[in-house]
Design an enzyme around this catalytic site. Structure first.
Site, PDB file in Angstrom:
ATOM      1  N   LEU A 153       3.195  -7.451  -0.680  1.00 59.02           N
ATOM      2  CA  LEU A 153       2.826  -5.740  -0.496  1.00 59.02           C
ATOM      3  C   LEU A 153       3.441  -4.963  -0.013  1.00 59.02           C
ATOM      4  O   LEU A 153       4.490  -4.840  -0.392  1.00 59.02           O
ATOM      5  CB  LEU A 153       2.770  -6.322   1.375  1.00 59.02           C
ATOM      6  CG  LEU A 153       2.307  -7.435   1.724  1.00 59.02           C
ATOM      7  CD1 LEU A 153       2.731  -7.707   3.216  1.00 59.02           C
ATOM      8  CD2 LEU A 153       0.826  -7.487   1.247  1.00 59.02           C
ATOM      9  N   GLU A 155       5.093  -0.651   0.726  1.00 55.74           N
ATOM     10  CA  GLU A 155       4.946  -0.315   2.629  1.00 55.74           C
ATOM     11  C   GLU A 155       4.384   0.378   2.104  1.00 55.74           C
ATOM     12  O   GLU A 155       3.838   1.638   1.623  1.00 55.74           O
ATOM     13  CB  GLU A 155       6.536  -0.147   2.391  1.00 55.74           C
ATOM     14  CG  GLU A 155       7.343  -0.658   2.774  1.00 55.74           C
ATOM     15  CD  GLU A 155       8.579  -0.444   3.208  1.00 55.74           C
ATOM     16  OE1 GLU A 155       9.074   0.755   3.885  1.00 55.74           O
ATOM     17  OE2 GLU A 155       9.663  -1.281   3.241  1.00 55.74           O
ATOM     18  N   ASN A 208       7.872  -7.799  -9.861  1.00 51.43           N
ATOM     19  CA  ASN A 208       8.755  -6.598  -8.909  1.00 51.43           C
ATOM     20  C   ASN A 208       9.411  -6.158 -10.128  1.00 51.43           C
ATOM     21  O   ASN A 208       9.790  -4.864  -9.984  1.00 51.43           O
ATOM     22  CB  ASN A 208       9.275  -7.077  -7.890  1.00 51.43           C
ATOM     23  CG  ASN A 208       8.548  -6.828  -6.620  1.00 51.43           C
ATOM     24  OD1 ASN A 208       7.469  -6.196  -6.730  1.00 51.43           O
ATOM     25  ND2 ASN A 208       8.963  -6.887  -5.629  1.00 51.43           N
ATOM     26  N   PHE A 249       2.006   2.747 -12.231  1.00 54.60           N
ATOM     27  CA  PHE A 249       4.052   2.950 -11.996  1.00 54.60           C
ATOM     28  C   PHE A 249       4.742   3.118 -13.334  1.00 54.60           C
ATOM     29  O   PHE A 249       5.524   3.026 -13.981  1.00 54.60           O
ATOM     30  CB  PHE A 249       4.194   1.197 -11.940  1.00 54.60           C
ATOM     31  CG  PHE A 249       4.382   1.157 -10.951  1.00 54.60           C
ATOM     32  CD1 PHE A 249       3.249   0.720  -9.995  1.00 54.60           C
ATOM     33  CD2 PHE A 249       5.801   0.680  -9.999  1.00 54.60           C
ATOM     34  CE1 PHE A 249       3.216   0.678  -8.713  1.00 54.60           C
ATOM     35  CE2 PHE A 249       5.427   0.591  -8.808  1.00 54.60           C
ATOM     36  CZ  PHE A 249       3.769   0.506  -7.660  1.00 54.60           C
ATOM     37  N   CYS A 260      13.181  -3.340  -1.974  1.00 51.78           N
ATOM     38  CA  CYS A 260      13.041  -4.405  -2.480  1.00 51.78           C
ATOM     39  C   CYS A 260      13.174  -3.954  -4.103  1.00 51.78           C
ATOM     40  O   CYS A 260      13.861  -4.872  -5.170  1.00 51.78           O
ATOM     41  CB  CYS A 260      11.375  -4.931  -2.518  1.00 51.78           C
ATOM     42  SG  CYS A 260      10.924  -5.025  -1.506  1.00 51.78           S
TER      43      CYS A 260
HETATM   44  C1  UDX Z   1       7.068  -2.693  -4.188  1.00 50.46           C
HETATM   45  C2  UDX Z   1       6.149  -4.123  -4.740  1.00 50.46           C
HETATM   46  O1  UDX Z   1       5.462  -3.006  -5.182  1.00 50.46           O
HETATM   47  C3  UDX Z   1       5.369  -4.683  -3.620  1.00 50.46           C
HETATM   48  O2  UDX Z   1       4.431  -5.372  -4.075  1.00 50.46           O
HETATM   49  C4  UDX Z   1       6.018  -5.674  -3.113  1.00 50.46           C
HETATM   50  O3  UDX Z   1       5.760  -6.616  -2.342  1.00 50.46           O
HETATM   51  C5  UDX Z   1       7.637  -5.270  -2.738  1.00 50.46           C
HETATM   52  O4  UDX Z   1       8.251  -3.852  -3.414  1.00 50.46           O
HETATM   53  P1  UDX Z   1       7.198  -1.032  -2.109  1.00 50.46           P
HETATM   54  O5  UDX Z   1       8.678  -1.427  -2.412  1.00 50.46           O
HETATM   55  O6  UDX Z   1       6.425  -0.931  -0.923  1.00 50.46           O
HETATM   56  O7  UDX Z   1       6.223  -2.375  -2.659  1.00 50.46           O
HETATM   57  O8  UDX Z   1       6.809   0.606  -2.481  1.00 50.46           O
HETATM   58  P2  UDX Z   1       6.055   0.851  -4.102  1.00 50.46           P
HETATM   59  O9  UDX Z   1       5.221   0.894  -3.692  1.00 50.46           O
HETATM   60  O10 UDX Z   1       5.909  -0.512  -5.267  1.00 50.46           O
HETATM   61  O11 UDX Z   1       6.588   2.028  -4.851  1.00 50.46           O
HETATM   62  C6  UDX Z   1       8.447   1.332  -4.613  1.00 50.46           C
HETATM   63  C7  UDX Z   1       9.038   2.864  -5.680  1.00 50.46           C
HETATM   64  O12 UDX Z   1       9.179   3.020  -6.521  1.00 50.46           O
HETATM   65  C8  UDX Z   1       9.248   4.186  -4.664  1.00 50.46           C
HETATM   66  O13 UDX Z   1      10.286   4.568  -4.900  1.00 50.46           O
HETATM   67  C9  UDX Z   1       7.925   4.933  -5.088  1.00 50.46           C
HETATM   68  O14 UDX Z   1       8.783   6.089  -5.035  1.00 50.46           O
HETATM   69  C10 UDX Z   1       8.483   4.555  -6.913  1.00 50.46           C
HETATM   70  N1  UDX Z   1       7.179   4.612  -7.958  1.00 50.46           N
HETATM   71  C11 UDX Z   1       6.483   4.063  -7.911  1.00 50.46           C
HETATM   72  C12 UDX Z   1       8.030   5.405  -8.869  1.00 50.46           C
HETATM   73  O15 UDX Z   1       8.733   6.392  -8.896  1.00 50.46           O
HETATM   74  N2  UDX Z   1       6.538   5.372  -9.801  1.00 50.46           N
HETATM   75  C13 UDX Z   1       5.614   4.899  -9.664  1.00 50.46           C
HETATM   76  O16 UDX Z   1       4.824   5.481 -11.502  1.00 50.46           O
HETATM   77  C14 UDX Z   1       5.262   4.282  -8.886  1.00 50.46           C
END
Ligand code: UDX
Length: 436
Positions: A153, A155, A208, A249, A260
């Protein structure tokens, strides 16, 4: 089906509320009396879009209940989900104290068949430890299974991710456990990957870490783009259309934050280390991410000549949009570094300001983006909240002392801002050919 969920943090509460919405009878267990009292009164412990409505519906329709008693949880649920915290120790290793304590309590309360399911992110082989505790503590003649069902999941999109997952991972060691979990998830109609427990545990950490690695990879490519005047967004687009790579990503920016990624990359590095494996890719992933924050500070400094007594407006504080979570948020490190250099910070975030006040003393918290930019020498876009997408930049230009935008999420079109008279600095968006 009767389910108990132990731990009402982000994963636990979203899981419990969603299972209740699918028609299961869910009992949420948490030893934090205040949290349980608040939940009983209908108050959410954190912000997650749609969750409050789902919890209220579950409670009103009598499918979702709350308790502080683990024994009651064990009596209620044939399936018991462990969703307690696994925070990082100073060396990055996962702290499994809470998991161990809960498992001991659960094992002692078991009187008939129970399936104990790890849902929190845990190091590989945790399932073996849980099974060992159960063998030692559960009454003779009572069967007990252990399974791993990691959650994916995000957030801010927790409900959507729970109800429409790409896949469900079920790490099981018995036919009974497999059938129970398949039946539980049947209403979601999602592809299920059934593995042994250890492989399921690894799928979570590997997934992750891989996503974090993608982000650090594109942030490194962004540095090259800046040097040569290329555009990382176009590079990501071109890479992402290759189905083997995928576009997700690959957004360059101030780097990843949140509860996470940092924790899981560190824990996975430690797991490897303990097994005698030097997982260099993960170490580099974490290092690039930390440097990315400091690189932004450097770029602001270079653009303003020096930071002392400069006023900087920071838009967005949470680690990503649609959450009030500040854990490991890049904004915290960046604001602290800017302040160390003497900058004055005016900040605005749609959800995270109450929490930010405690973490960032000396920062002026503003009521809106427009108030934050008043008299500022620089605007830093830190978190790409929807409401920042369509700001009135003509108005902002009049309010600022210097028209400088540092776009930490590549949210804006450089040309549009440049035409309005702003100096624009993005991440990995070098000056075009004719302007170098
Ligand atoms: C993550 C995983 O996606 C999820 O599957 C797991 O269960 C929990 O950790 P989350 O931490 O809620 O979820 O956020 P996510 O949307 O994955 O983004 C994580 C971080 O990466 C954020 O700070 C976001 O801004 C950053 N990010 C994401 C980038 O800098 N670039 C991207 O292309 C994608």
């Amino acid at each position: 089906m009767n389910i108990s969920v132990i731990g009402s943090g982000h994963v636990g509460l979203v899981t419990g509320a969603c299972f209740a919405d699918l028609g299961h009878q869910v009992l949420m267990v948490d030893h934090d009396r205040k949290k349980i009292a608040a939940l009983k009164a209908g108050k959410m412990p954190f912000y997650e879009p749609g969750l409050e409505e789902l919890v209220h519906r579950g409670v009103e329709e009598d499918r979702l209940r709350f308790t502080t008693s683990t024994a009651e949880g064990v009596r209620h649920g044939t399936i018991i989900f462990l969703c307690v915290g696994t925070p990082a120790r100073p060396n990055g290793e996962a702290d499994l104290t809470a998991v161990e304590e809960v498992v001991r309590d659960v094992a002692q309360a078991v009187r008939e068949y129970r399936l104990i399911v790890e849902k929190s992110t845990v190091p590989v082989q945790t399932g073996e430890w849980i099974a060992r505790i159960c063998r030692g503590s559960v009454r003779r003649g009572v069967a007990c299974d252990v399974a791993s069902n990691p959650e994916f999941l995000r957030e801010g999109q927790g409900l959507q991710d729970f109800l429409h997952p790409d896949r469900i991972v079920l790490g099981v060691e018995s036919k009974r456990a497999k059938e129970l979990l398949l039946a539980l998830y049947k209403p979601l109609n999602a592809p299920a990957v059934v593995t042994d427990v250890k492989s399921a545990e690894l799928i979570k950490h590997a997934s992750n870490s891989f996503l974090a690695m993608k982000i650090s990879f594109i942030n490194s490519v962004a540095q090259i783009c800046e040097r040569v005047g290329a555009d990382v967004m176009q590079v990501a687009e071109g890479m992402g259309l290759d189905r083997r790579i995928g576009r997700a990503f690959l957004d360059a920016g101030v780097g990843y934050g949140g509860y996470c990624f940092g924790k899981d990359v560190a824990a996975f590095t430690q797991i490897a280390e303990k097994l005698g494996i030097d997982f260099q890719l993960l170490k580099a992933t974490a290092r690039v991410n930390a440097e990315q924050r400091q690189r932004l500070v450097k770029r602001v400094e270079e653009a303003l000549w020096n930071l002392n007594r400069k006023t900087i407006a920071v838009l967005g504080l949470s680690f990503k949009p649609d959450t009030d979570d500040l854990r490991d948020a890049p904004s915290i490190d960046i604001i602290r570094s800017l302040r160390q250099e003497g900058a004055v910070i005016r900040a605005f975030d749609p959800q995270a300001m109450a929490q930010a006040k405690a973490l960032l003393p000396g920062v002026t918290f503003c009521k809106s983006a427009y108030e934050a930019v008043r008299g500022a020498d620089c605007l830093i876009l830190m978190t790409e909240w929807n409401e920042f997408k369509e700001l009135e930049f003509a108005r902002i230009k009049k309010l600022m002392r210097q028209p400088l935008v540092v776009d930490g999420r590549n949210l804006y079109q450089p040309k549009t801002l440049q035409q309005l008279g702003f100096r624009y600095i993005g991440v990995g968006r070098g000056e075009p050919w004719d302007q170098r």
